[in-house]
Scaffold this active site. Structure first.
Site, mmCIF file in Angstrom:
data_model
loop_
_atom_site.group_PDB
_atom_site.id
_atom_site.type_symbol
_atom_site.label_atom_id
_atom_site.label_comp_id
_atom_site.label_asym_id
_atom_site.label_seq_id
_atom_site.Cartn_x
_atom_site.Cartn_y
_atom_site.Cartn_z
ATOM 1 N N ASP A 151 0.867 -1.301 0.060
ATOM 2 C CA ASP A 151 -0.006 -0.039 -0.045
ATOM 3 C C ASP A 151 0.670 1.263 -0.057
ATOM 4 O O ASP A 151 1.849 1.242 0.524
ATOM 5 C CB ASP A 151 -1.064 0.100 1.229
ATOM 6 C CG ASP A 151 -1.928 1.233 1.105
ATOM 7 O OD1 ASP A 151 -2.653 1.311 -0.034
ATOM 8 O OD2 ASP A 151 -1.971 2.065 2.020
ATOM 9 N N ASP A 306 -8.089 4.254 6.125
ATOM 10 C CA ASP A 306 -6.888 4.835 5.660
ATOM 11 C C ASP A 306 -6.370 6.186 5.979
ATOM 12 O O ASP A 306 -6.199 7.239 5.697
ATOM 13 C CB ASP A 306 -7.183 5.173 3.911
ATOM 14 C CG ASP A 306 -5.976 5.320 3.202
ATOM 15 O OD1 ASP A 306 -4.899 5.111 3.592
ATOM 16 O OD2 ASP A 306 -6.286 5.668 1.900
HETATM 17 N N1 LIG Z 1 -4.058 7.313 0.738
HETATM 18 C C1 LIG Z 1 -3.338 8.218 0.583
HETATM 19 O O1 LIG Z 1 -3.691 9.116 0.123
HETATM 20 N N2 LIG Z 1 -2.116 8.184 0.972
HETATM 21 C C2 LIG Z 1 -1.408 7.104 1.793
HETATM 22 C C3 LIG Z 1 -1.028 6.159 0.722
HETATM 23 C C4 LIG Z 1 -2.110 5.106 0.501
HETATM 24 O O2 LIG Z 1 -2.890 4.781 1.096
HETATM 25 O O3 LIG Z 1 -2.031 4.903 -0.949
HETATM 26 C C5 LIG Z 1 -0.274 7.655 2.487
HETATM 27 O O4 LIG Z 1 0.683 6.714 2.804
HETATM 28 O O5 LIG Z 1 -0.102 8.729 2.564
HETATM 29 ZN ZN LIG Z 2 -3.091 3.097 -0.766
HETATM 30 ZN ZN LIG Z 3 -3.391 3.492 2.610
#
Ligand SMILES: NC(=O)N[C@@H](CC(=O)O)C(=O)O
Ligand SMILES: [Zn+2]
Ligand SMILES: [Zn+2]
Length: 434
Positions: A151, A306
Site C-alpha cells: 500500500d 486509510d
Molecule cells: N491514501 C493516501 O492518500 N495516502 C497514503 C498512501 C495510500 O494509502 O495509498 C499515505 O501513505 O499517505
Molecule cells: Zn493505498
Molecule cells: Zn493507505
C-alpha cells in the site's frame, strides 16, 4: 474484581436497541444480562449509551519508523482508541518499509509500549516496495503478519503479483492491494479525472488506473486461490468487478473509506485545499452512489479509514505538491452515524457490523463480537452527544481532514482493550486542547 458496564444499549440480532448490563472479568466478557448485581465490582453507569464491540480498522498509516513528525505508533494508537478503534492494521510504507521480520517486531514492540490499541503490522509484498523482488513471506508470517501489501503504491507487474499470490496462498496469508496502474497516470495529477479537474484545467487521475488492477488481480486470485482484498475502493467500475468476482465464487473482499462514501469531487472547495487530496481521489457523484450501493448489497465488505496523517507544512504546499492522504480514525464513526445512519441510508447494525465483526471475519481474527467469553474489546458511544469536528482536539499528530467543522452525533466516550479502560472522553480534554 471485575468491571460492570450498567444500563448500556446493545444492538440485538434483530437490530433493536435493548438495555443490558455487561460484566468484564480479566480480558473477557464474563456476562451480559438484564441486571448484574454490584458484588464489589467497579461499576460504570452508562445511562443508555451504546455498547459496541471495539472497531477494527484494517487500513491505517502510523508512519513509524521514519516519519515520526507525521505520526508515531503511540500517537496513532491514541487516535485509534479515541475514535473507538481497538484494533488497527498498520500499512508498511514507512522508512524503511516493513519488509523484514525485524521491522515487524519493531512495530509490535512500539505498539506494546504504547499499550492502547492492538496493532497488527502488514509486511510489504516486495522488497522496499520497489516491485522487483518478493519479501520473505514465511519470515513475515512467523513475525506476526496476517497479510502482505505494498500500500502506497501498486504492484505494477502482473507476473510479480501472481507470484506473490501463489506464495501467500501457500502460507495462508491474505494479499491486500493498493490498485493503481502507474502507466495510466499523468505526473502531478491530484484530483479525479472528472468535471472538477477539467474546470480547473488540471490533469486528472482516471478511474481505470484503479479498476484495471482490480480486474487483473481478481483473475489472478481466481487462478491462485488466495484471499485477495482490494484497498480503498473508489470507482464504480471497481465495484462492478468485485461484485462479479464474488458471484463467480472468487475469494475477493474490499473496503471503502468514509470520505469516499460521503464526498465527491464536486464537494472540493474552489481553493483546492490540499486537505481534500487523497489517493484514490474523491470521484464523481455516480461513483459515490455505486460505493453506497455496493456497501448495502455486501459487495463492499467493510469500512476502513486509510488514516494518513501528514504535517501542516506538507499540506500547505498546495494541491500539486502536497502529499496524498487524510486522517480518519477520530471522525469515522460520528461521520458515518450522522450522515448514513441518521439519514436512513444504513442501519446502525449494518454500520457496526462493517466496522467490527466483518473485518475480523474476513481476516480471521478473534475480535468484533459482543458475547459472553469474547475478548473484552469494547467501545461505548454517546449517540446523542452532538459536536463539531475540531482537528485541534485530535490525539493524532495529523490534523489533515476535509471534515473540520462538520457537526456530528455519535461520539465514542469510553474504549476498553482486553478489559482495560484505555480511553475516556472528558469535557476538559475537548476544551483544554485548543
Ligand atoms: N491514501 C493516501 O492518500 N495516502 C497514503 C498512501 C495510500 O494509502 O495509498 C499515505 O501513505 O499517505
Ligand atoms: Zn493505498
Ligand atoms: Zn493507505
Amino acid at each position: 474484581m471485575g468491571i460492570i458496564l450498567a444500563n448500556g444499549k446493545f444492538v440485538d440480532q434483530n437490530g433493536q436497541l435493548v438495555q443490558k448490563d455487561m460484566l468484564i472479568e480479566g480480558e473477557r466478557i464474563a456476562k451480559i444480562a438484564d441486571v448484574i448485581p454490584d458484588a464489589g465490582h467497579t461499576r460504570f453507569d452508562l445511562q443508555g449509551k451504546l455498547v459496541s464491540a471495539g472497531f477494527f480498522d484494517v487500513h491505517v498509516h502510523f508512519r513509524e519508523p521514519g516519519f515520526e513528525a507525521k505520526e508515531t505508533i503511540a500517537t496513532g494508537a491514541a487516535a485509534a482508541v479515541r475514535g473507538g478503534f481497538t484494533t488497527v492494521a498498520c500499512m508498511p510504507n514507512t522508512r524503511p518499509p516493513i519488509d523484514t521480520a525485524e521491522a515487524v517486531r519493531f512495530v509490535k514492540q512500539k505498539a506494546e509500549e504504547a499499550g492502547l490499541a492492538r496493532v497488527y503490522p502488514y509486511g510489504t509484498i516486495t522488497v522496499r516496495q520497489l516491485g522487483k523482488e518478493l519479501t520473505d513471506f514465511a519470515a513475515l508470517k512467523e513475525a506476526g503478519v496476517f497479510a502482505v501489501t505494498d500500500d502506497g503504491v501498486g504492484v505494477q507487474s502482473s507476473a510479480m503479483m501472481k507470484k506473490a499470490m501463489q506464495a501467500a496462498a501457500e502460507l495462508g496469508l491474505s494479499v491486500v492491494a493498493h490498485c493503481e496502474d502507474d502507466d495510466l497516470l499523468v505526473p502531478g495529477a491530484a484530483l479525479h479525472d472528472g468535471v472538477v479537474a477539467k474546470r480547473h484545467g488540471l490533469a486528472g487521475i482516471p478511474s481505470e488506473s484503479e479498476s484495471i488492477h482490480v480486474g487483473r488481480d481478481i483473475l489472478l486470485a481466481e487462478q491462485t486461490g488466495v484471499h485477495y482484498h482490494v484497498c480503498h475502493i473508489s470507482a464504480k467500475e471497481s465495484v462492478r468487478l468485485v461484485r462479479d468476482g464474488k458471484r463467480a465464487g472468487i475469494n475477493v473482499t474490499t473496503e471503502v473509506m468514509p470520505h469516499h462514501l460521503l464526498l465527491c469531487d464536486e464537494d472540493i472547495p474552489e481553493t483546492l485545499d490540499a486537505n481534500w487530496k487523497m489517493n484514490p481521489p474523491l470521484r464523481s457523484k455516480e461513483d459515490r452512489e455505486a460505493l453506497l450501493a455496493g456497501l448495502k448489497d455486501g459487495t463492499i465488505d467493510i469500512i476502513a479509514t486509510d488514516h494518513a496523517p501528514h504535517t501542516a507544512e506538507e499540506k500547505a504546499k498546495g494541491l500539486e505538491r502536497a502529499p496524498f492522504g487524510i486522517v480518519g480514525l477520530e471522525t469515522a464513526f460520528p461521520l458515518l452515524y450522522t450522515h448514513l445512519v441518521l439519514t436512513g441510508e444504513l442501519t446502525l447494525q449494518e454500520l457496526l457490523s462493517k466496522m467490527t465483526e466483518k473485518p475480523a471475519e474476513i481476516f480471521n481474527l478473534p475480535y468484533g463480537r459482543l458475547q459472553e467469553g469474547a475478548i473484552a474489546d469494547i467501545t461505548v458511544i454517546d449517540l446523542e452527544k452532538e459536536q463539531a469536528i475540531d482537528p485541534l482536539t485530535f490525539a493524532s499528530k495529523g490534523k489533515n481532514t476535509p471534515f473540520a467543522g462538520w457537526i456530528c452525533k455519535g461520539w465514542p466516550v469510553k474504549t476498553f482493550v482486553a478489559g482495560k479502560l484505555v480511553y475516556e472522553q472528558t469535557d476538559q480534554a475537548t476544551m483544554t486542547s485548543k
